[in-house]
Design a protein around this motif. Structure first.
Motif, PDB file in Angstrom:
ATOM      1  N   ARG A   1       5.847  39.246   3.601  1.00 36.61           N
ATOM      2  CA  ARG A   1       5.503  38.045   3.219  1.00 36.61           C
ATOM      3  C   ARG A   1       5.588  36.811   3.812  1.00 36.61           C
ATOM      4  NH1 ARG A   1       2.584  36.082  -0.861  1.00 36.61           N
ATOM      5  NH2 ARG A   1       1.639  38.138  -2.460  1.00 36.61           N
TER       6      ARG A   1
ATOM      7  N   SER B   1      -1.413  30.557  12.538  1.00 27.36           N
ATOM      8  CA  SER B   1      -1.819  29.511  11.465  1.00 27.36           C
ATOM      9  C   SER B   1      -3.537  29.578  11.197  1.00 27.36           C
ATOM     10  CB  SER B   1      -0.312  28.312  10.720  1.00 27.36           C
ATOM     11  OG  SER B   1      -0.664  28.084  12.339  1.00 27.36           O
TER      12      SER B   1
ATOM     13  N   THR C   1      -0.165  33.307   5.957  1.00 22.23           N
ATOM     14  CA  THR C   1       0.464  33.112   4.494  1.00 22.23           C
ATOM     15  C   THR C   1      -0.408  33.481   3.311  1.00 22.23           C
ATOM     16  OG1 THR C   1      -0.121  30.869   4.535  1.00 22.23           O
ATOM     17  CG2 THR C   1       1.664  31.650   5.059  1.00 22.23           C
TER      18      THR C   1
ATOM     19  N   ALA D   1       4.572  34.594   6.560  1.00 20.21           N
ATOM     20  CA  ALA D   1       4.774  33.575   7.256  1.00 20.21           C
ATOM     21  C   ALA D   1       4.617  32.730   8.324  1.00 20.21           C
ATOM     22  CB  ALA D   1       5.504  33.094   5.725  1.00 20.21           C
TER      23      ALA D   1
END
Length: 234
Positions: A176, A142, A185, A180
């Motif tokens: 997605r 992330s 994202t 994610a």
């Protein structure tokens, strides 16, 4: 310099711009990469064709090896995970992932699902700790600011949000969700529709998708240049 990971997953070997009954997703991903190279010639490009060279599907041995702590793995476990490690390393090294993913029976091709299963890896792309307070799972990518571009195609029409059969589209949604989960994202998607109709609507859809690809490349490369110039002024 950026690294772009170009993934194709169509079972058809050629793009529809050069081959009869060719792949629309290869057409779009190929166009994206050509336009990108025109604007950013020095960027590193990695190519992964899972459509023609599918990753090995996850097996019981793979699961056993993946969930064994690295320090406890035997040679056979390392061998079983070698392909997955290579795919994960490519993904981690990429700033932008360009994925050509056609709709096969309302979802992604089996080849691309095998790719997802190989890169969604405990300890590599997501963390897990059953003793962790709150959520026991967390993404490991992330903080890497990766972008995912999904270039798809459909035989029917109306699969976009609010479309007549939007609830039957499990391509972009499933991709997605999986990406994610590992921390990617920032996702954009473009698709060609009307392939099974093979009429003017298909022609118009192809043109609109190609225009969208061109605009997306222009926008992304302009953003990159602006960041470089801003950094140089600091």
């Amino acid at each position: 310099m950026k690294t772009v990971l170009h993934i194709d997953s169509s079972a058809r070997p050629g793009g529809s711009e050069v081959a009869t009954y060719g792949s629309h997703t290869r057409r779009l991903s190929g166009r994206f990469m050509r336009k990108w190279r025109e604007r950013r010639q020095d960027d590193r490009v990695l190519c992964r064709d899972v459509g023609l060279n599918p990753p090995t599907p996850v097996s019981a041995q793979w699961i056993h090896a993946a969930f064994t702590p690295p320090t406890d793995r035997t040679l056979w476990m390392e061998a079983v995970l070698h392909e997955s490690d290579m795919l994960v390393d490519e993904l981690i090294s990429a700033d932008i992932i360009v994925a050509g993913v056609p709709m096969y029976n309302f979802s992604v091709p089996a080849q691309f699902k095998a790719y997802i299963d190989n890169v969604v890896r405990v300890g590599r792309t997501f963390g897990f700790d059953r003793a962790r307070s709150g959520e026991p799972y967390w993404p490991l990518l992330s903080e890497m600011n990766k972008k995912l571009i999904i270039l798809s195609s459909r035989g029917d029409f109306g699969y976009d949000p609010s479309g007549r059969v939007a609830d039957q589209n499990h391509v972009e949604a499933s991709i997605r969700t999986a990406f994610a989960y590992i921390g990617i994202t920032d996702v954009q998607s473009i698709a060609i529709e009307y392939d099974e109709f093979a009429d003017e609507r298909l022609t118009q859809s192809i043109q609109a998708a190609e225009n969208a690809v061109d605009a997306l490349v222009a926008g992304l490369t302009t953003q990159s240049e602006m960041r470089i110039n801003a950094d140089a002024l600091v």
